[in-house]
Write an enzyme that holds these catalytic residues in place. Structure first.
Site, PDB file in Angstrom:
ATOM      1  N   GLU A 266       1.875  -3.274   5.146  1.00 38.19           N
ATOM      2  CA  GLU A 266       0.616  -3.310   4.611  1.00 38.19           C
ATOM      3  C   GLU A 266       0.834  -3.661   3.503  1.00 38.19           C
ATOM      4  OE1 GLU A 266       4.301   0.280   4.754  1.00 38.19           O
ATOM      5  OE2 GLU A 266       3.233  -1.464   6.527  1.00 38.19           O
TER       6      GLU A 266
ATOM      7  N   ILE B 259       0.674  -1.230   0.248  1.00 40.37           N
ATOM      8  CA  ILE B 259      -0.215   0.256   0.423  1.00 40.37           C
ATOM      9  C   ILE B 259       0.934   1.374   0.126  1.00 40.37           C
ATOM     10  CG2 ILE B 259      -1.708   1.144   1.308  1.00 40.37           C
ATOM     11  CD1 ILE B 259      -2.547  -1.140   2.764  1.00 40.37           C
TER      12      ILE B 259
END
Length: 633
Positions: A547, A505
Site C-alpha cells: 500500500e 495508506i
C-alpha cells in the site's frame, strides 16, 4: 476594243510562259496586277483572295500610283455579300470606298471584278479609278475576269504546294520548339502563341484533362464532362479522340474542337472559335489535326518526363524514409519524421495521427506530431468522425470541396488509413483551407508513405506497450519499483537535484479486514489515480510496494515536493471511497552534496516513518544533513 482584248490575252500568255521565273506565288500575283496596270487606265489594283477557314478576303498584293497601304489588308464578308456576288458570276460590281479603303478619297471610285476559278480560293480584283476616267467596257472587264481565273486555276496546284510547304515548315519549327520546352506550361504557351499566328482573328481555349499549373494568363480551362449542349461536343472530341465541329447559329460563330492526342492518351482539347459561322476546308482540318497531334505528343512527352522525375523523387523519399524507420526510432520520432515528409510533399495546414488499439475502452489516441487544431473540441470531433468513417467504409478520403456537419475552415482533406493485415489501426488526416490544395500525385505518394510507415508505427507502439508493461504495476498502472529506482539513479548521475515522495495508506489492514481485498485493491487504484492526476509527464509515479506509493520529481526542490504531497494528501482524504488517509515522507538530493541513492531512499523512508509515528495523515520532510520536520497544511 478587239485589239485591247487581244493585247490583254497576249499579256496573260506571256505571264504564264514566264511563270517559272517567279520564285513565289506572292511575286507571281504581283506580276499579274502590274500587267493589268499596264492595260487598264486606273490608279491602283489590288488582288484579294478568300481565306479558307475564315470569313475574310485578304489582300495578296497591290500596285499603282495611289498609296497601296490605303487598301484594307483584310475585308470581312459581312452577311456573305462578296461570296454570294462571286457565286452569281457577276462580271463587275461597284462598292463603297469604306468597304475597301482605310481612308476615303473623294477623287477616286472603286470597282470589283469577282474571281471564281475552277480550282483554288475565290477572290476579286479591286480597281481604283479616278473620277474623271472612264472605266473600261464590260466586255474588256470580262476578258480580264476570264484570263485571271484561268491563270489562278493553272497555278492552283503550285500555290497549294507552296502553302503546304509553308505549313509543313511551320509545323517542323513548332515541333522543334516543343522539343526544347522544359515543362508543360511552355508547351501550352507555345500552342496559343502559334495558333494565333495562323488564325489571328479567332478565339481559343485549351480544355485540359488535368491541372498542368498553367500560366493564369493563358486561356486554359479544365475539361468538364457533361451532356450539356455547350460541353457535349468537347466531351465527344476528348473521348473519341476525333476532331469535332459545331456551328452555333444563335451565337453566330463556329467552334472546332481538336483533341490533343499523344501515343498513350488524350490530354485535352483545343477549342477554336471563329468570329462568324463558317466552314473549314479539308486542307485546314488536316493542318489543325497535325498541329494538335504535335502538341498532344509534346504534352505527353513532358508529362511523362515530369512524372518520371516525380516518381524517382518519390521512390527516393520512400526509400530514405524506410531506412530511417528501420533505425529503431521512438514513436514520437517516427510520427515527426512522417509529419515532415508530409509537409514536404503537400504543404498542409494541419496534420493528425490517430491510433486505436481496437479496444473500445481504450478509445482513440491522437499521437505525437498532431498539430494544434486537433487539440480543440472541433478538431478532436472532426478527427474522430473521419476515423470512424474510414473504419466504416474502409476507404481513403481525398476531397477538394470538403463539408462537415459543423462549419470548418478546411476545404481540402486527405484521410489515409494505417492498415496492416487488413486491419485499420489508425489514420493520418491532412487538411488545408484552400479548395483543391492537394494534387492527386501527392495523394498517391502519401498513401505509399503511410503504407510503408504503418508497420514501423505499430511495431513501435507494441514495443513501447511491452516496455511499459514490464515497467508498470498491473493494478495501479503506475511504474514499478525497479523502474523508479533505475530512473532516480540515472538522474542522480546527470541532473542537478530531485525530490522523492513516499506515501503509505494509513490503517490499510483495517480496510482489507473490513471490506475485503477487492475493495482494498480499489482503494489503492483510487489513490494511484489521484497521484497520476497531479503529476506532470516528466514526473515518475510508482508503486513502492503493497500500500506504499511514490512520486519522483526530477529537477524539483524539497519545498515543491512538500507542497505536492500536501495537495495529494488532502485529495485522497476527500475523494476516496471508502475514505482513507495517507502519510507522506519527502526527501531531496542535490548534486553539490556528497549524497548517494541509498541514503536518499533511506531519508525518504525515515520521513515516512516519522509521519506514521506522529499520528498519520501528515507530511514529514528530511533534507540532506537535517532532521525530520513535520509540515503543516
Amino acid at each position: 476594243m478587239e485589239e485591247l482584248s487581244t493585247m490583254i490575252k497576249i499579256k496573260y500568255y506571256e505571264l504564264m510562259t514566264n511563270v517559272n521565273t517567279f520564285n513565289s506565288n506572292e511575286k507571281f500575283y504581283s506580276g499579274l496586277v502590274k500587267l493589268l496596270l499596264d492595260v487598264v487606265p486606273c490608279k491602283t489594283i489590288g488582288l484579294y483572295r478568300y481565306q479558307t477557314g475564315s470569313n475574310y478576303f485578304t489582300l495578296e498584293t497591290a500596285t499603282g500610283d495611289v498609296d497601296t497601304t490605303s487598301l484594307l489588308r483584310s475585308i470581312i464578308d459581312k452577311q456573305s455579300f462578296y461570296t454570294m456576288t462571286i457565286n452569281n458570276s457577276h462580271v463587275q460590281f461597284p462598292v463603297n470606298q469604306c468597304d475597301v479603303l482605310q481612308i476615303e478619297d473623294n477623287e477616286i471610285h472603286p470597282l470589283i471584278i469577282p474571281l471564281q476559278p475552277k480550282k483554288g480560293a475565290i477572290g476579286f480584283l479591286c480597281f481604283l479609278f479616278n473620277n474623271n476616267v472612264k472605266t473600261p467596257p464590260v466586255n474588256i472587264m470580262k476578258v480580264i475576269k476570264i484570263e485571271t481565273e484561268r491563270v489562278i486555276y493553272s497555278t492552283y496546284d503550285r500555290y497549294r504546294m507552296e502553302t503546304t510547304i509553308e505549313k509543313n515548315r511551320f509545323l517542323y519549327e513548332l515541333v522543334l520548339k516543343f522539343a526544347s520546352a522544359r515543362d508543360n506550361n511552355e508547351i501550352l504557351t507555345e500552342i496559343i502563341k502559334s495558333i494565333r499566328r495562323v488564325y489571328p482573328d479567332f478565339s481559343y481555349y485549351l480544355l485540359l484533362s488535368q491541372d498542368y499549373d498553367a500560366d493564369p494568363r493563358l486561356p486554359v480551362k479544365l475539361l468538364e464532362f457533361s451532356d450539356d449542349d455547350t460541353k457535349r461536343v468537347s466531351t465527344e472530341a476528348f473521348i473519341s479522340g476525333e476532331l469535332q465541329i459545331e456551328n452555333r447559329y444563335n451565337e453566330q460563330n463556329t467552334s472546332l474542337f481538336a483533341p490533343l492526342t499523344g501515343e498513350q492518351g488524350v490530354y485535352g482539347v483545343l477549342e477554336i472559335i471563329t468570329p462568324v459561322v463558317m466552314e473549314f476546308s479539308d486542307d485546314e482540318i488536316a493542318f489543325i489535326e497535325n498541329f494538335v497531334q504535335a502538341a498532344g505528343k509534346a504534352i505527353e512527352r513532358t508529362t511523362l518526363y515530369q512524372e518520371s522525375k516525380h516518381l524517382v523523387k518519390d521512390l527516393k523519399l520512400i526509400n530514405d524514409t524506410s531506412h530511417q524507420l528501420n533505425s529503431n526510432l521512438q514513436l514520437t520520432e517516427i510520427t515527426h519524421l512522417v509529419k515532415n515528409k508530409v509537409i514536404d510533399a503537400c504543404q498542409p495546414s494541419e496534420i493528425a495521427f490517430l491510433y486505436s488499439s481496437g479496444n473500445k475502452e481504450a478509445g482513440i489516441d491522437f499521437l505525437s506530431g498532431t498539430t494544434d487544431f486537433f487539440n480543440t473540441r472541433d478538431g478532436r470531433n472532426l478527427g474522430v468522425d473521419l476515423f470512424e468513417k474510414t473504419l466504416e467504409t474502409r476507404e481513403s478520403t481525398f476531397s477538394g470541396e470538403f463539408t462537415w456537419e459543423n462549419p470548418v475552415a478546411y476545404k481540402s482533406v486527405m484521410v489515409i488509413p494505417m492498415e496492416h493485415a487488413e486491419i485499420i489501426h489508425g489514420v493520418v488526416i491532412i487538411l488545408h483551407e484552400k479548395t483543391y490544395a492537394f494534387s492527386f500525385n501527392s495523394y498517391k505518394l502519401l498513401q505509399s508513405l503511410i503504407r510503408h510507415s504503418t508497420l514501423a508505427v505499430l511495431n513501435t507502439i507494441l514495443k513501447e506497450q511491452l516496455e511499459r508493461a514490464v515497467s508498470t504495476d498491473y493494478l495501479t498502472q503506475l511504474f514499478s519499483r525497479n523502474y523508479l529506482d533505475e530512473q532516480i539513479r540515472k538522474h542522480m548521475n546527470s541532473g542537478e537535484m530531485g525530490t522523492l515522495i513516499l506515501f503509505d495508506i494509513d490503517d490499510f489492514k483495517i480496510v482489507n479486514d473490513t471490506h475485503g481485498h477487492y475493495v482494498g485493491d480499489e482503494v489503492i487504484k483510487q489513490v494511484a489515480n489521484i497521484i497520476l492526476m497531479n503529476i506532470n509527464d516528466a514526473d515518475v509515479g510508482a508503486r513502492w510496494g503493497g500500500e506504499e506509493l511514490a512520486v519522483y520529481l526530477p529537477d524539483s526542490d524539497i519545498n515543491a515536493g512538500v507542497n505536492l504531497a500536501g495537495v495529494i494528501r488532502k485529495q485522497i482524504e476527500s475523494f476516496t471511497e471508502p475514505a482513507v488517509t495517507v502519510s507522506a515522507g519527502v526527501s531531496t538530493w542535490k548534486s553539490v552534496d556528497n549524497d548517494t541513492a541509498k541514503d536518499f531512499f533511506i531519508r525518504a523512508d525515515k520521513a515516512l516513518y516519522d509521519a506514521k509515528s506522529f499520528g498519520k495523515n501528515c507530511v514529514f520532510k528530511i533534507a540532506y544533513g537535517e532532521k525530520a520536520e513535520m509540515q503543516q497544511f
